[in-house]
Design a protein around this motif. Structure first.
Motif, PDB file in Angstrom:
ATOM      1  N   VAL A  89       0.878  -1.183   0.000  1.00  0.00           N
ATOM      2  CA  VAL A  89       0.000   0.000   0.000  1.00  0.00           C
ATOM      3  C   VAL A  89       0.913   1.230   0.000  1.00  0.00           C
ATOM      4  O   VAL A  89       1.640   1.461   0.964  1.00  0.00           O
ATOM      5  CB  VAL A  89      -0.915   0.003   1.245  1.00  0.00           C
ATOM      6  CG1 VAL A  89      -1.737   1.288   1.303  1.00  0.00           C
ATOM      7  CG2 VAL A  89      -1.824  -1.226   1.232  1.00  0.00           C
ATOM      8  N   VAL A  91       1.296   5.415  -1.031  1.00  0.00           N
ATOM      9  CA  VAL A  91       0.749   6.699  -1.459  1.00  0.00           C
ATOM     10  C   VAL A  91       1.936   7.629  -1.691  1.00  0.00           C
ATOM     11  O   VAL A  91       2.834   7.714  -0.832  1.00  0.00           O
ATOM     12  CB  VAL A  91      -0.208   7.281  -0.389  1.00  0.00           C
ATOM     13  CG1 VAL A  91      -0.690   8.673  -0.784  1.00  0.00           C
ATOM     14  CG2 VAL A  91      -1.393   6.341  -0.179  1.00  0.00           C
ATOM     15  N   ARG A  96      -0.056  12.418   0.587  1.00  0.00           N
ATOM     16  CA  ARG A  96      -0.433  11.782   1.866  1.00  0.00           C
ATOM     17  C   ARG A  96      -1.258  12.723   2.749  1.00  0.00           C
ATOM     18  O   ARG A  96      -1.223  13.936   2.578  1.00  0.00           O
ATOM     19  CB  ARG A  96       0.826  11.340   2.625  1.00  0.00           C
ATOM     20  CG  ARG A  96       1.483  10.162   1.945  1.00  0.00           C
ATOM     21  CD  ARG A  96       2.695   9.647   2.676  1.00  0.00           C
ATOM     22  NE  ARG A  96       3.372   8.687   1.793  1.00  0.00           N
ATOM     23  CZ  ARG A  96       4.624   8.295   1.938  1.00  0.00           C
ATOM     24  NH1 ARG A  96       5.358   8.763   2.920  1.00  0.00           N
ATOM     25  NH2 ARG A  96       5.149   7.429   1.096  1.00  0.00           N
ATOM     26  N   GLY A  97      -1.988  12.098   3.694  1.00  0.00           N
ATOM     27  CA  GLY A  97      -2.733  12.883   4.671  1.00  0.00           C
ATOM     28  C   GLY A  97      -4.023  13.472   4.129  1.00  0.00           C
ATOM     29  O   GLY A  97      -4.622  14.336   4.756  1.00  0.00           O
ATOM     30  N   GLY A  99      -6.543  11.258   2.790  1.00  0.00           N
ATOM     31  CA  GLY A  99      -7.545  10.196   2.677  1.00  0.00           C
ATOM     32  C   GLY A  99      -7.356   9.273   1.488  1.00  0.00           C
ATOM     33  O   GLY A  99      -8.239   8.473   1.179  1.00  0.00           O
ATOM     34  N   ALA A 101      -5.144   6.680   1.079  1.00  0.00           N
ATOM     35  CA  ALA A 101      -5.030   5.275   1.494  1.00  0.00           C
ATOM     36  C   ALA A 101      -6.382   4.749   1.962  1.00  0.00           C
ATOM     37  O   ALA A 101      -6.758   3.605   1.656  1.00  0.00           O
ATOM     38  CB  ALA A 101      -3.996   5.132   2.609  1.00  0.00           C
ATOM     39  N   ARG A 102      -7.118   5.569   2.686  1.00  0.00           N
ATOM     40  CA  ARG A 102      -8.425   5.118   3.161  1.00  0.00           C
ATOM     41  C   ARG A 102      -9.339   4.807   1.971  1.00  0.00           C
ATOM     42  O   ARG A 102      -9.985   3.755   1.921  1.00  0.00           O
ATOM     43  CB  ARG A 102      -9.055   6.188   4.052  1.00  0.00           C
ATOM     44  CG  ARG A 102     -10.306   5.705   4.754  1.00  0.00           C
ATOM     45  CD  ARG A 102     -11.029   6.801   5.503  1.00  0.00           C
ATOM     46  NE  ARG A 102     -10.208   7.462   6.479  1.00  0.00           N
ATOM     47  CZ  ARG A 102      -9.902   8.752   6.434  1.00  0.00           C
ATOM     48  NH1 ARG A 102     -10.349   9.512   5.469  1.00  0.00           N
ATOM     49  NH2 ARG A 102      -9.157   9.292   7.369  1.00  0.00           N
ATOM     50  N   THR A 126       1.276   0.357   9.823  1.00  0.00           N
ATOM     51  CA  THR A 126       0.571   1.049  10.899  1.00  0.00           C
ATOM     52  C   THR A 126      -0.812   0.428  10.997  1.00  0.00           C
ATOM     53  O   THR A 126      -1.481   0.232   9.990  1.00  0.00           O
ATOM     54  CB  THR A 126       0.450   2.569  10.662  1.00  0.00           C
ATOM     55  OG1 THR A 126      -0.532   3.090  11.558  1.00  0.00           O
ATOM     56  CG2 THR A 126       0.053   2.901   9.250  1.00  0.00           C
ATOM     57  N   TYR A 130      -5.822   0.667   9.135  1.00  0.00           N
ATOM     58  CA  TYR A 130      -6.613  -0.519   8.784  1.00  0.00           C
ATOM     59  C   TYR A 130      -7.706  -0.804   9.808  1.00  0.00           C
ATOM     60  O   TYR A 130      -8.763  -1.321   9.459  1.00  0.00           O
ATOM     61  CB  TYR A 130      -5.672  -1.713   8.610  1.00  0.00           C
ATOM     62  CG  TYR A 130      -4.604  -1.423   7.578  1.00  0.00           C
ATOM     63  CD1 TYR A 130      -4.947  -1.306   6.233  1.00  0.00           C
ATOM     64  CD2 TYR A 130      -3.276  -1.213   7.930  1.00  0.00           C
ATOM     65  CE1 TYR A 130      -3.986  -0.997   5.277  1.00  0.00           C
ATOM     66  CE2 TYR A 130      -2.316  -0.902   6.992  1.00  0.00           C
ATOM     67  CZ  TYR A 130      -2.679  -0.798   5.665  1.00  0.00           C
ATOM     68  OH  TYR A 130      -1.743  -0.481   4.716  1.00  0.00           O
ATOM     69  N   ARG A 132      -9.537   1.300  11.256  1.00  0.00           N
ATOM     70  CA  ARG A 132     -10.711   2.115  10.941  1.00  0.00           C
ATOM     71  C   ARG A 132     -11.490   1.557   9.763  1.00  0.00           C
ATOM     72  O   ARG A 132     -12.568   2.032   9.440  1.00  0.00           O
ATOM     73  CB  ARG A 132     -10.275   3.541  10.664  1.00  0.00           C
ATOM     74  CG  ARG A 132      -9.718   4.158  11.917  1.00  0.00           C
ATOM     75  CD  ARG A 132      -9.442   5.623  11.805  1.00  0.00           C
ATOM     76  NE  ARG A 132      -8.911   6.088  13.081  1.00  0.00           N
ATOM     77  CZ  ARG A 132      -8.464   7.295  13.313  1.00  0.00           C
ATOM     78  NH1 ARG A 132      -8.494   8.184  12.379  1.00  0.00           N
ATOM     79  NH2 ARG A 132      -7.998   7.618  14.503  1.00  0.00           N
TER      80      ARG A 132
HETATM   81  C1  LIG Z   1       0.702   4.800   5.361  1.00  0.00           C
HETATM   82  C2  LIG Z   1       0.200   5.497   4.098  1.00  0.00           C
HETATM   83  C3  LIG Z   1      -0.242   4.441   3.086  1.00  0.00           C
HETATM   84  C4  LIG Z   1      -0.978   6.391   4.481  1.00  0.00           C
HETATM   85  O1  LIG Z   1      -1.467   7.025   3.319  1.00  0.00           O
HETATM   86  P1  LIG Z   1      -2.376   8.355   3.409  1.00  0.00           P
HETATM   87  O2  LIG Z   1      -3.046   8.558   2.114  1.00  0.00           O
HETATM   88  O3  LIG Z   1      -1.551   9.468   3.925  1.00  0.00           O
HETATM   89  O4  LIG Z   1      -3.419   7.943   4.539  1.00  0.00           O
HETATM   90  P2  LIG Z   1      -4.861   8.595   4.761  1.00  0.00           P
HETATM   91  O5  LIG Z   1      -4.751  10.067   4.577  1.00  0.00           O
HETATM   92  O6  LIG Z   1      -5.850   7.886   3.921  1.00  0.00           O
HETATM   93  O7  LIG Z   1      -5.089   8.255   6.295  1.00  0.00           O
HETATM   94  C5  LIG Z   1      -6.145   7.453   6.749  1.00  0.00           C
HETATM   95  C6  LIG Z   1      -5.938   7.137   8.215  1.00  0.00           C
HETATM   96  O8  LIG Z   1      -4.791   6.329   8.357  1.00  0.00           O
HETATM   97  C7  LIG Z   1      -4.052   6.682   9.512  1.00  0.00           C
HETATM   98  N1  LIG Z   1      -2.689   6.972   9.107  1.00  0.00           N
HETATM   99  C8  LIG Z   1      -2.271   7.435   7.929  1.00  0.00           C
HETATM  100  N2  LIG Z   1      -0.933   7.515   7.899  1.00  0.00           N
HETATM  101  C9  LIG Z   1      -0.504   7.094   9.098  1.00  0.00           C
HETATM  102  C10 LIG Z   1       0.782   6.921   9.670  1.00  0.00           C
HETATM  103  N3  LIG Z   1       1.902   7.207   8.983  1.00  0.00           N
HETATM  104  N4  LIG Z   1       0.851   6.472  10.941  1.00  0.00           N
HETATM  105  C11 LIG Z   1      -0.248   6.171  11.633  1.00  0.00           C
HETATM  106  N5  LIG Z   1      -1.520   6.296  11.116  1.00  0.00           N
HETATM  107  C12 LIG Z   1      -1.628   6.741   9.867  1.00  0.00           C
HETATM  108  C13 LIG Z   1      -4.717   7.849  10.123  1.00  0.00           C
HETATM  109  O9  LIG Z   1      -5.437   7.334  11.201  1.00  0.00           O
HETATM  110  C14 LIG Z   1      -5.679   8.350   9.085  1.00  0.00           C
HETATM  111  O10 LIG Z   1      -6.886   8.696   9.642  1.00  0.00           O
HETATM  112  P3  LIG Z   1      -7.150  10.179  10.226  1.00  0.00           P
HETATM  113  O11 LIG Z   1      -6.746  11.122   9.130  1.00  0.00           O
HETATM  114  O12 LIG Z   1      -8.594  10.150  10.474  1.00  0.00           O
HETATM  115  O13 LIG Z   1      -6.324  10.259  11.446  1.00  0.00           O
HETATM  116  C15 LIG Z   1       1.304   6.417   3.476  1.00  0.00           C
HETATM  117  O14 LIG Z   1       1.811   7.259   4.475  1.00  0.00           O
HETATM  118  C16 LIG Z   1       2.452   5.639   2.867  1.00  0.00           C
HETATM  119  O15 LIG Z   1       2.421   5.315   1.676  1.00  0.00           O
HETATM  120  N6  LIG Z   1       3.484   5.352   3.675  1.00  0.00           N
HETATM  121  C17 LIG Z   1       4.659   4.599   3.261  1.00  0.00           C
HETATM  122  C18 LIG Z   1       4.323   3.149   2.923  1.00  0.00           C
HETATM  123  C19 LIG Z   1       3.551   2.446   4.021  1.00  0.00           C
HETATM  124  O16 LIG Z   1       3.854   2.545   5.201  1.00  0.00           O
HETATM  125  N7  LIG Z   1       2.526   1.705   3.586  1.00  0.00           N
HETATM  126  C20 LIG Z   1       1.683   0.927   4.459  1.00  0.00           C
HETATM  127  C21 LIG Z   1       2.102  -0.482   4.325  1.00  0.00           C
HETATM  128  S1  LIG Z   1       1.090  -1.557   5.311  1.00  0.00           S
END
Ligand SMILES: CC(C)(COP(=O)(O)OP(=O)(O)OC[C@H]1O[C@@H](n2cnc3c(N)ncnc32)[C@H](O)[C@@H]1OP(=O)(O)O)[C@@H](O)C(=O)NCCC(=O)NCCS
Length: 399
Positions: A89, A91, A96-97, A99, A101-102, A126, A130, A132
């Protein structure tokens, strides 16, 4: 996995990535997980060709995130449950930040449910993201360490393996072993390729010289940073007999002049610890994985249940993301098989996050109730607990 696009809302949709998007996906992957994007293009190309990479596209243009979705069978209760794996997964940092990934995960869950997968599994970098979306910790992947000096010289010696016939026997031994555990996935070919790269392959021939091998051990030598000796890093092992378990312990013991310890993947504490005198095995790594319910009748139909149990119970699931999974349901169990059908009332109520750990047997309904994820009358919770009771759910491979 069927290659269909899911429209979420007017602004975004999840669709299979195109072959020309492999360099961009490799760059997004490297920006997310580290590594050289140029070296990652080929594997991304292959995954796109296999229909495994899905990108979240916005109406105003670019793909802002992607994930890998594969369909895999998992051994649960001695039978194979059709399961969706979610991995990689990613982004793009600049998106990022917001929505992304959601939105991507919501679409992935819908896609998996429509494709007939019973459960969705992932390794969370993290857990919050997931959780949520209805996922919860549902099993472990463990690595543990046996001090070589505590490994007795038991069992017959293994012999070095050679050639295709031995390799086919190794794979058959694994398949027979994995089916006796609770949780492992059917291994894809690329995982076998990784395991085959181990420097040392040893097998135990059957006592009667007929049939398949009884056990195998694939390992590498790695230097021990704190010692002049080295460690055995076991990539994979299996045994289908007590003799094989003893041989594996004995193999570590026979290395103990120059080897400090062997690290093993598997269940903690593994069955071979019954041949170790004291509690000299400790966990040194691993991770919890998460699961969520998708097509619940498929999850129940695919799984094995206790052969001696017969009866039924009703329950409902509070699953805003997948209303079709909410029920209420009647779970009937008979002769080791289960069936889930629509019901009119529910004696137990589950949060969406309770389904993963309940269905894998990681948590009992009573424990889930204590965590605020289940409720209902005590008899119904206990009956559900008896139906899903199992050995600790474990994966042998990271994905
Ligand atoms: C983790 C990742 C996929 C999140 O993507 P994103 O588009 O920024 O996430 P969203 O904006 O959809 O966030 C949805 C929810 O996830 C949680 N979340 C997102 N990033 C997070 C982080 N780095 N740590 C903890 N919680 C996180 C938050 O609870 C958020 O909800 P909220 O905004 O209501 O608090 C992105 O930071 C990424 O690509 N990171 C590097 C790769 C990685 O770690 N992938 C996951 C592999 S399992």
């Amino acid at each position: 996995m069927r290659r269909v696009a899911v429209r979420l809302r007017p602004m975004t949709r999840l669709r299979p990535l195109r072959p020309d998007e492999a360099p961009e996906a490799a760059a997004r992957w490297a920006a997310s997980f580290g590594g050289d994007p140029r070296e990652a293009v080929e594997v991304h190309q292959r995954r796109i060709d296999d229909g495994e990479l899905y990108g979240l596209e916005t109406d105003d243009g670019p793909v802002v995130g992607h994930c890998r979705l594969t369909a895999v069978g998992h051994w649960l209760g001695g039978r194979l449950v059709p399961t969706q794996h979610v991995a990689a997964v990613a982004v793009a940092p600049e998106h990022r930040g917001r929505g992304v990934a959601r939105a991507m995960m919501r679409a992935a869950v819908e896609l998996g449910a429509r494709g007939g997968a019973g459960l969705s599994l992932l390794f969370p970098a993290t857990s919050l993201l997931y959780r949520r979306l209805g996922y919860e910790h549902a099993g472990t992947l463990s690595r543990h360490r046996l001090e070589a000096r505590h490994a007795p010289l038991v069992g017959p010696p293994l012999r070095p393996a050679h050639g295709e016939a031995d390799w086919a026997a190794v794979r058959a031994c694994h398949d027979a072993f994995a089916a006796t555990l609770h949780g492992p996935a059917v291994r894809p070919p690329d995982r076998w390729e990784q395991l085959r790269a181990a420097a040392y392959h040893f097998v135990l021939d059957p006592e009667d010289a007929a049939g398949w091998i009884e056990a195998y051990l694939l390992y590498d030598h790695v230097s021990d940073p704190d010692d002049w000796r080295h460690q055995l890093a076991v990539r994979d092992w299996a045994s289908v007999t007590p003799r094989g378990l003893r041989a594996i312990v004995g193999m570590v013991g026979r290395h103990r002049s120059m080897v400090t310890a062997a690290t093993f993947p598997g269940v903690f504490p593994d069955l071979w610890t019954t041949f170790i005198d004291e509690q000299d095995v400790r966990e040194v790594g691993g991770m919890w994985w998460m699961a969520r319910g998708l097509d619940l009748p498929a999850a129940v139909a695919g799984r094995g249940f206790p052969a001696g149990l017969s009866g039924s119970v009703t329950f409902s699931v509070d699953d805003p993301l997948l209303p079709a999974a909410s029920g209420p349901w009647r779970l009937e169990v008979d002769a080791g098989h289960g069936r889930l059908s629509p019901a009119t009332g529910a004696r137990a109520r589950l949060d969406a996050r309770a389904v993963g750990p309940l269905f894998t047997g990681f948590r009992s309904p009573r424990a889930l109730a204590l965590a605020g994820l289940a409720a209902g009358d005590a008899a119904a919770l206990d009956w559900l607990g008896g139906a899903f009771a199992s050995p600790a759910p474990v994966l042998l491979d990271f994905f």
